[in-house]
Write a protein that holds these residues in place. Structure first.
Motif, PDB file in Angstrom:
ATOM      1  N   MET A 132       0.832  -1.190   0.000  1.00 24.05           N
ATOM      2  CA  MET A 132       0.000   0.000   0.000  1.00 24.05           C
ATOM      3  C   MET A 132       0.874   1.249   0.000  1.00 24.05           C
ATOM      4  SD  MET A 132      -3.415   0.722   2.030  1.00 24.05           S
ATOM      5  CE  MET A 132      -3.162   1.375   3.658  1.00 24.05           C
ATOM      6  N   ILE A 133       1.855   1.284   0.909  1.00 28.32           N
ATOM      7  CA  ILE A 133       2.741   2.440   1.000  1.00 28.32           C
ATOM      8  C   ILE A 133       3.413   2.702  -0.353  1.00 28.32           C
ATOM      9  CG2 ILE A 133       4.917   3.218   2.014  1.00 28.32           C
ATOM     10  CD1 ILE A 133       2.659   3.571   3.927  1.00 28.32           C
ATOM     11  N   LYS A 134       3.721   1.615  -1.051  1.00 26.20           N
ATOM     12  CA  LYS A 134       4.399   1.767  -2.334  1.00 26.20           C
ATOM     13  C   LYS A 134       3.541   2.561  -3.320  1.00 26.20           C
ATOM     14  CE  LYS A 134       6.213  -1.023  -5.938  1.00 26.20           C
ATOM     15  NZ  LYS A 134       6.075  -2.372  -6.480  1.00 26.20           N
TER      16      LYS A 134
ATOM     17  N   THR B  84      -4.547  10.947   4.910  1.00 25.18           N
ATOM     18  CA  THR B  84      -3.505  11.596   5.716  1.00 25.18           C
ATOM     19  C   THR B  84      -2.132  11.089   5.297  1.00 25.18           C
ATOM     20  OG1 THR B  84      -5.088  11.429   7.525  1.00 25.18           O
ATOM     21  CG2 THR B  84      -2.889  12.193   8.086  1.00 25.18           C
ATOM     22  N   THR B  85      -2.019   9.765   5.157  1.00 23.06           N
ATOM     23  CA  THR B  85      -0.719   9.180   4.823  1.00 23.06           C
ATOM     24  C   THR B  85      -0.200   9.712   3.489  1.00 23.06           C
ATOM     25  OG1 THR B  85      -1.485   7.187   5.928  1.00 23.06           O
ATOM     26  CG2 THR B  85       0.534   7.001   4.658  1.00 23.06           C
TER      27      THR B  85
ATOM     28  N   LYS C 131       4.056   6.352  -4.930  1.00 21.41           N
ATOM     29  CA  LYS C 131       3.918   6.645  -6.354  1.00 21.41           C
ATOM     30  C   LYS C 131       3.017   7.862  -6.570  1.00 21.41           C
ATOM     31  CE  LYS C 131       3.681   2.699  -9.317  1.00 21.41           C
ATOM     32  NZ  LYS C 131       2.728   1.776  -9.904  1.00 21.41           N
ATOM     33  N   ILE C 132       1.893   7.851  -5.853  1.00 17.02           N
ATOM     34  CA  ILE C 132       0.957   8.979  -5.993  1.00 17.02           C
ATOM     35  C   ILE C 132       1.632  10.281  -5.570  1.00 17.02           C
ATOM     36  CG2 ILE C 132      -1.165   9.987  -5.072  1.00 17.02           C
ATOM     37  CD1 ILE C 132      -2.270   7.123  -4.843  1.00 17.02           C
ATOM     38  N   ALA C 133       2.349  10.237  -4.430  1.00 15.97           N
ATOM     39  CA  ALA C 133       3.021  11.438  -3.939  1.00 15.97           C
ATOM     40  C   ALA C 133       4.070  11.904  -4.942  1.00 15.97           C
ATOM     41  CB  ALA C 133       3.655  11.161  -2.582  1.00 15.97           C
TER      42      ALA C 133
ATOM     43  N   VAL D  84      -6.007  -0.715  -4.000  1.00 16.22           N
ATOM     44  CA  VAL D  84      -4.954  -0.295  -3.072  1.00 16.22           C
ATOM     45  C   VAL D  84      -5.571  -0.005  -1.708  1.00 16.22           C
ATOM     46  CG1 VAL D  84      -3.303   1.529  -2.539  1.00 16.22           C
ATOM     47  CG2 VAL D  84      -3.451   0.635  -4.865  1.00 16.22           C
ATOM     48  N   PHE D  85      -6.698   0.704  -1.714  1.00 17.69           N
ATOM     49  CA  PHE D  85      -7.313   1.051  -0.436  1.00 17.69           C
ATOM     50  C   PHE D  85      -7.888  -0.175   0.270  1.00 17.69           C
ATOM     51  CE2 PHE D  85      -7.757   5.219  -2.741  1.00 17.69           C
ATOM     52  CZ  PHE D  85      -6.724   5.830  -2.038  1.00 17.69           C
TER      53      PHE D  85
END
Ligand SMILES: Nc1ncnc2c1ncn2[C@@H]1O[C@H](COP(=O)(O)OP(=O)(O)OP(=O)(O)O)[C@@H](O)[C@H]1O
Ligand SMILES: [Mg+2]
Lengths: 403, 224
Positions: free
Chosen positions: A1-3, A319-320, A7-9, B113-114
């Motif tokens: 998920m963080i990955k 938030t993340t 990417k989005i960021a 993803v979510f």
């Protein structure tokens, strides 16, 4: 998920490259200041402390004037009189004393004339202290013989001031002929390496200054507590001055080598705290810049926030995503600052070395680098906290309706 | 008797503006059978979108109950609602609402993803969906490089990503020409008919409403 979030960021940072760069500059400058100034001041501290630590714990320094009045003490105005020297010598627990003197004089060697600092040290009493506590060792030749017009020269004298000078050469100091008896090894700083040292009697002969000394070093007798001996010397000096000159406000400083080390350590510590303080302010200003950019970014992406919520993003996910973005600013700003800071510190090290005033080594510790990175990353996250929360708290319907 | 996948009981939505208040939905009740196709019609401003937000767990009513798959979600927390939206509902909007800086595939992956589904599965599923909707050549394109019909097909693929029971569509053909709109409707009909997805759709087009098993007419916040 963080990955995926990364990417989005990363994508959103890349859509506004100019703004991303400008936002990072604030942090870059702050971290740059911390890294460059801290590594240089650590280097200076290291160099000074290692020299100071070489001194034995039984050494006591006596200066004219108050130690907190550096300008008069080292400006050269004040001197210890012959009476003062005698007073120190007779203080209880003093084994030996080494009066020291220095003065800049014109020196001629094979037709070249330069102004060089001349040290006058009583070699009879002081050779031992010079060798063991100050780390003065001969590279070539020998120490001057007592009563002869001989001198030892610092390491930088033959290499930079009078090139090609060697033991046995003749020099002319203020019109008096001397013979170079030896050349010292480098003691680690250019200033001391560029001096010429003669016996105190010869020094008086050259300068015409008959009595007194700029400072003196006393050695405590074995079995005596150095701090006690310091008090004894103070007492003797106080008495003498009162009697001879009628002064009752004593104007001298008596410090054990440990005290001197402590004072220098303290002063440098305060300077470093000031550096960290100012650089932190710069980083915090950078953090405010990040916060500003993040609020703008949240505002521009209200619709995207609505979409993410509509497809199932929980508040924490939103938030993340924004925290990652602001953390990026902090982390990469920090990285940029560290690289620039290291380059600047190395540059300053080489530049200072080239001018020859000090053999400075920029002290770049991993701790300093890690501290810079973590600090800037945290500043990024803290700056992004409020904007991220405002993003997460948006109502999905309103965010979707936003045009 | 067919099972309700959705049931609304006396739904009110009232917006407060200081002194005055505006009731947009005024006591709406109806239920939707699992696997059926329901059309919602009504004049502009009558509250169709607002109603659809309640059905899709995007918003909660001021009063009344919303049952999705037997559970009343009208008092759910924001995160619980997000969970329902992610797993039980697929949205299709009139304005497509795609992420402009993500590719077609990345847009379809986003809902997965979510839901924290494994990465390999996400990519596989996204490609399958895009292939089945005839978008195999558009996988790595961004929305700006695509036609309206293609964008809406990506939006449909995204709505299907987590395999929801209910597809909620707010004028999905409203921004498309009639030919493209027809094709999009065919896609949605197929999902309803062949995959058994419940389809709840707002439309102004009587021809589309004709295809539905049930049409709900709304005027001024009430069912007619
Ligand atoms: N957040 C809000 N605050 C105040 N009023 C709102 C809000 N959202 C919707 N409304 C009002 O509720 C009414 C119904 O809006 P809604 O979007 O549901 O209409 P609609 O039937 O979908 O219309 P259209 O066919 O034009 O899409 C409108 O008068 C609108 O102004
Ligand atoms: Mg509407």
């Amino acid at each position: 998920m963080i990955k995926e979030f990364l990417k989005i960021a990363a994508k959103s940072l890349r859509t506004r490259p100019m703004r991303s760069w400008l936002t990072m500059i604030g942090v870059v400058i702050g971290v740059f200041l911390i890294i460059s100034l801290m590594s240089l001041s650590e280097g200076i501290k290291g160099a000074m402390m290692s020299q100071l630590r070489m001194m034995g714990k039984d050494l006591i320094m006596v200066f004219p004037g108050e130690i907190n009045d550096f300008a008069t003490t080292f400006g050269g105005g004040l001197e210890l009189s012959e009476d003062d020297i005698k007073a120190v010598k007779k203080a209880e627990g003093v084994e030996s004393i080494v009066p020291m003197n220095y003065k800049a004089e014109t020196v001629r060697h094979q037709g070249k004339v330069k102004t060089v600092l001349i040290n006058g040290v009583s070699l009879e009493d002081g050779l031992d202290v010079l060798e063991n506590d100050f780390g003065w060792n001969l590279e070539q030749g020998r120490w001057p013989s007592l009563g002869k017009k001989e001198a030892v020269v610092g390491n930088a004298v033959p290499s930079e001031i009078f090139s090609g000078m060697k033991p046995g050469d003749e020099i002319n100091v203020n019109g008096k002929k001397f013979r170079v008896s030896g050349i010292l090894k480098s003691v680690g700083n250019k200033q001391d390496d560029s001096t010429i040292t003669v016996d105190l009697d010869m020094f008086k002969d050259i300068t015409g200054e008959r009595k007194g000394a700029k400072m003196l070093i006393a050695k405590a007798e074995a079995g005596y507590d150095t701090e006690r001996v310091v008090e004894n010397i103070k007492g003797e000096l106080f008495e003498t001055r009162k009697r001879v000159r009628g002064q009752d406000s004593p104007s001298f400083s008596v410090l054990s080598s440990e005290k001197v080390t402590g004072i220098v350590d303290n002063i440098l510590g305060i300077i470093q705290i000031a550096i960290i303080g100012f650089a932190s302010i710069a980083i915090i200003v950078g953090g405010i810049g990040i916060m500003n950019t993040m609020y703008t970014s949240v505002h521009e992406r209200i619709k995207e926030i609505g979409i993410m919520k509509a497809v199932g993003a929980k508040n924490k996910a939103i938030t993340t995503i924004f925290l990652i973005e602001s953390g990026f600013f902090g982390l990469f700003g920090g990285l940029g600052g560290i690289i620039l800071g290291l380059v600047a510190a190395k540059g300053a090290e080489l530049a200072i070395r080239a001018t020859g005033s000090m053999y400075l080594k920029a002290s770049i510790t991993p701790q300093l680098v890690i501290f810079g990175l973590i600090f800037s990353f945290l500043v990024g996250c803290i700056a992004g906290y409020l904007p991220s929360r405002s993003a997460a708290k948006m109502s999905p319907v309103e965010a979707l309706r936003y045009e | 008797m067919a099972e309700d996948i959705l049931r609304l009981e006396d739904i009110w939505k009232i917006y407060e503006f200081g002194q005055t208040s505006l009731a947009v939905l005024k006591g709406i009740s109806f239920s939707v059978d699992k696997g059926s196709f329901v059309a919602i019609m009504g004049p502009s401003g009558s509250g169709k979108s607002t109603l659809l937000h309640m059905i899709g767990a995007l918003d909660t009513p001021t009063k009344g109950k919303v049952y999705i798959a037997g559970k009343d979600i009208s008092r759910y927390s924001e995160d619980e609602l997000a969970g329902i939206r992610g797993k039980n509902i697929g949205f299709v909007f009139q304005q497509f609402n795609l992420f402009p800086n993500l590719t077609a595939q990345e847009n379809v992956i986003l809902p997965m993803v979510f839901q924290k589904s494994p990465e390999k599965e996400r990519v596989k599923r996204a490609r399958e969906l895009l292939f089945s909707l005839g978008l195999e050549d558009r996988i790595h394109h961004r929305p700006a490089e695509l036609s309206g019909g293609e964008k809406q097909r990506i939006a449909i693929a995204r709505a299907l990503a987590n395999d929801p029971e209910i597809i909620v569509a707010d004028e999905p053909t409203g921004n498309l020409d009639s030919e493209t709109g027809k094709k999009i409707m065919e896609v949605l009909r197929t999902l309803n008919k062949e995959e058994g997805k419940t389809l709840i759709l707002v439309t102004h087009d009587p021809n589309i409403a004709k295809l539905a098993e049930k049409t709900i007419h709304i005027k001024d916040g009430k069912i007619q």
